[in-house]
Design an enzyme around this catalytic site. Structure first.
Site, mmCIF file in Angstrom:
data_model
loop_
_atom_site.group_PDB
_atom_site.id
_atom_site.type_symbol
_atom_site.label_atom_id
_atom_site.label_comp_id
_atom_site.label_asym_id
_atom_site.label_seq_id
_atom_site.Cartn_x
_atom_site.Cartn_y
_atom_site.Cartn_z
ATOM 1 N N LYS A 17 -3.889 -34.037 13.718
ATOM 2 C CA LYS A 17 -4.531 -33.906 12.739
ATOM 3 C C LYS A 17 -4.833 -35.116 11.234
ATOM 4 O O LYS A 17 -5.997 -34.772 10.465
ATOM 5 C CB LYS A 17 -3.524 -32.541 11.618
ATOM 6 C CG LYS A 17 -3.652 -31.714 12.156
ATOM 7 C CD LYS A 17 -2.730 -30.189 11.683
ATOM 8 C CE LYS A 17 -1.558 -30.506 11.018
ATOM 9 N NZ LYS A 17 -0.214 -31.037 11.671
ATOM 10 N N ARG A 92 0.923 -23.505 5.773
ATOM 11 C CA ARG A 92 1.911 -23.876 7.091
ATOM 12 C C ARG A 92 2.777 -22.486 7.143
ATOM 13 O O ARG A 92 3.164 -22.252 8.577
ATOM 14 C CB ARG A 92 3.173 -24.797 7.060
ATOM 15 C CG ARG A 92 2.348 -25.952 7.677
ATOM 16 C CD ARG A 92 3.507 -27.090 7.374
ATOM 17 N NE ARG A 92 4.110 -27.983 7.832
ATOM 18 C CZ ARG A 92 3.536 -29.586 7.891
ATOM 19 N NH1 ARG A 92 2.635 -29.715 7.201
ATOM 20 N NH2 ARG A 92 4.086 -30.435 8.500
ATOM 21 N N ARG A 127 3.945 -43.279 16.551
ATOM 22 C CA ARG A 127 3.368 -43.043 15.137
ATOM 23 C C ARG A 127 3.745 -44.289 14.267
ATOM 24 O O ARG A 127 5.469 -43.917 13.966
ATOM 25 C CB ARG A 127 3.434 -41.826 14.920
ATOM 26 C CG ARG A 127 2.205 -41.780 13.482
ATOM 27 C CD ARG A 127 2.187 -40.599 13.581
ATOM 28 N NE ARG A 127 3.012 -39.392 12.601
ATOM 29 C CZ ARG A 127 2.576 -38.246 12.093
ATOM 30 N NH1 ARG A 127 1.270 -38.281 12.484
ATOM 31 N NH2 ARG A 127 2.789 -37.564 11.569
ATOM 32 N N ARG A 160 7.438 -42.772 10.153
ATOM 33 C CA ARG A 160 8.666 -42.488 8.323
ATOM 34 C C ARG A 160 9.827 -41.339 9.882
ATOM 35 O O ARG A 160 9.682 -41.178 10.328
ATOM 36 C CB ARG A 160 7.325 -41.086 8.734
ATOM 37 C CG ARG A 160 6.601 -41.061 7.860
ATOM 38 C CD ARG A 160 5.506 -40.346 7.903
ATOM 39 N NE ARG A 160 5.982 -38.598 7.945
ATOM 40 C CZ ARG A 160 4.643 -37.642 8.208
ATOM 41 N NH1 ARG A 160 3.064 -37.929 7.903
ATOM 42 N NH2 ARG A 160 5.412 -36.801 8.677
ATOM 43 N N ARG A 171 11.232 -30.167 13.458
ATOM 44 C CA ARG A 171 9.618 -30.073 13.791
ATOM 45 C C ARG A 171 8.707 -28.857 14.296
ATOM 46 O O ARG A 171 8.021 -28.168 13.845
ATOM 47 C CB ARG A 171 8.750 -30.868 12.887
ATOM 48 C CG ARG A 171 9.647 -31.969 11.687
ATOM 49 C CD ARG A 171 8.291 -32.659 11.863
ATOM 50 N NE ARG A 171 7.404 -33.309 10.512
ATOM 51 C CZ ARG A 171 6.582 -34.018 10.677
ATOM 52 N NH1 ARG A 171 7.656 -35.423 11.932
ATOM 53 N NH2 ARG A 171 5.131 -34.169 10.441
HETATM 54 P P1 AMP Z 1 2.755 -33.717 7.665
HETATM 55 O O1 AMP Z 1 3.218 -34.934 6.990
HETATM 56 O O2 AMP Z 1 1.787 -32.284 7.361
HETATM 57 O O3 AMP Z 1 4.384 -33.610 8.617
HETATM 58 O O4 AMP Z 1 4.325 -32.714 6.391
HETATM 59 C C1 AMP Z 1 5.945 -33.705 6.356
HETATM 60 C C2 AMP Z 1 6.644 -32.667 5.642
HETATM 61 O O5 AMP Z 1 6.221 -31.936 4.762
HETATM 62 C C3 AMP Z 1 7.082 -31.539 6.132
HETATM 63 O O6 AMP Z 1 7.743 -31.220 7.399
HETATM 64 C C4 AMP Z 1 7.192 -30.075 5.656
HETATM 65 O O7 AMP Z 1 8.484 -30.314 5.754
HETATM 66 C C5 AMP Z 1 6.870 -30.594 4.778
HETATM 67 N N1 AMP Z 1 5.317 -29.559 4.328
HETATM 68 C C6 AMP Z 1 3.827 -30.598 4.323
HETATM 69 N N2 AMP Z 1 3.254 -29.432 3.901
HETATM 70 C C7 AMP Z 1 4.010 -28.117 3.626
HETATM 71 C C8 AMP Z 1 3.553 -27.444 3.953
HETATM 72 N N3 AMP Z 1 2.181 -26.257 3.617
HETATM 73 N N4 AMP Z 1 4.451 -26.244 3.503
HETATM 74 C C9 AMP Z 1 5.917 -26.028 3.892
HETATM 75 N N5 AMP Z 1 6.133 -27.922 3.916
HETATM 76 C C10 AMP Z 1 5.184 -28.656 3.894
#
Ligand code: AMP
Length: 220
Positions: A17, A92, A127, A160, A171
Site C-alpha cells: 500500500k 482499518r 522491508r 521498523r 498485525r
Molecule cells: P501502518 O504503517 O499503516 O502499517 O501502521 C502502523 C501501525 O499504526 C499499525 O499497526 C497500528 O498500530 C497503527 N495504525 C495506523 N493506522 C491505523 C488505523 N487506521 N487504525 C488503527 N491503528 C492504526
C-alpha cells in the site's frame, strides 16, 4: 478539467500500500495520507499522543478509533486535500469506515491490494524505510540505488520495529479480524451506490505493473 480522486488503499500490512500510495499520489498530484506515518512521527517527536500509542504500535495492535478519526479529520481539513487524497492504512475497522461514511467524507475509489500471508511474511522481513520521508524499499523487490541508503538523501534506511516477524504475525491476525471485513462492506456499498467504486488488484508482480493496473482501473 482535472478530475478529483479520493482514494482508499486497502490491504494487509506488507501488501504494498505504502509504495503504491507514493506512486499514485505523484501521478494524480494528491496528498498521500498515512495514519501509520503520522503516528510514527508523533512517536518520534515524543508528543503526548506519541507516548500514548507507542506501545500499542510496537505490539502490532490497532490504535483506538477516536484517536485515529481525530487525526484524519484534522488532516482532511488542510487545503491540499481539496484536490483529492489518498488514504493509506485508513480505515482499518468497520467503525472507522462507518464514521467517514456518516460524516460525508467523500471517497471515489476503494482499491484492495490482495496478497497471501505467506508472501507478506517473506516481504516484510526485507522491508526497509527512510524514517524522515516514509520512503519504502525492499532488499529484493524494490532495492535502493545504494545498499541501505535512501535514494534522495543518502541517509541510512532502518527496519521498523513493527516489521519484525513476531509483530508481523500479530498485525496479520489483527488485519484478518478487524480490517478484512471492510472488503465485503465496501463491495456491498458499491452495489448500493455509484461511489465509491470497489477495485481489487493482485499484489503479486512488479511495483510498476501493479501501479499500472490501479491507474487503468481508476481511469476506465
Ligand atoms: P501502518 O504503517 O499503516 O502499517 O501502521 C502502523 C501501525 O499504526 C499499525 O499497526 C497500528 O498500530 C497503527 N495504525 C495506523 N493506522 C491505523 C488505523 N487506521 N487504525 C488503527 N491503528 C492504526
Amino acid at each position: 478539467m482535472h478530475r478529483i480522486y479520493r482514494i482508499i488503499l486497502l490491504g494487509a500490512p506488507g501488501a504494498g500500500k505504502g509504495t503504491q500510495a507514493e506512486k499514485l499520489s505523484k501521478k494524480f498530484n494528491i496528498p498521500k495520507i498515512s495514519t501509520g506515518d503520522s503516528l510514527r512521527a508523533e512517536v518520534a517527536a515524543g508528543s503526548d499522543l506519541g507516548k500514548e500509542v507507542k506501545e500499542i504500535m510496537n505490539r502490532g495492535q490497532l490504535v483506538p478509533d477516536d484517536i485515529i478519526l481525530k487525526l484524519i479529520r484534522n488532516r482532511l481539513k488542510k487545503p491540499d486535500c481539496q484536490r483529492g487524497y489518498l488514504l493509506d492504512g485508513f480505515p482499518r475497522t468497520l467503525q472507522q469506515a462507518e464514521a467517514i461514511e456518516e460524516e460525508g467524507i467523500g471517497i471515489d475509489f476503494v482499491i484492495e491490494i490482495n496478497i497471501s500471508d505467506a508472501e507478506i511474511i517473506k516481504r516484510l522481513s526485507g522491508r526497509r524505510v527512510h524514517p524522515a520521508s516514509g520512503r519504502i524499499y525492499h532488499a529484493i523487490f524494490n532495492p535502493p540505488k545504494v545498499n541501505n541508503q535512501d535514494d534522495e538523501t543518502g541517509e541510512p534506511l532502518i527496519q521498523r520495529e513493527d516489521d519484525k516477524e513476531e509483530t508481523v504475525r500479530k498485525r496479520l491476525e489483527v488485519y484478518h479480524q478487524e480490517t478484512e471485513p471492510l472488503i465485503q462492506w465496501y463491495q456491498n456499498l458499491a452495489r448500493q451506490k455509484s461511489s465509491p467504486q470497489f477495485v481489487q488488484v493482485s499484489g503479486l508482480g512488479s511495483v510498476e505493473s501493479i501501479c499500472d493496473e490501479v491507474i487503468k482501473a481508476i481511469q476506465s
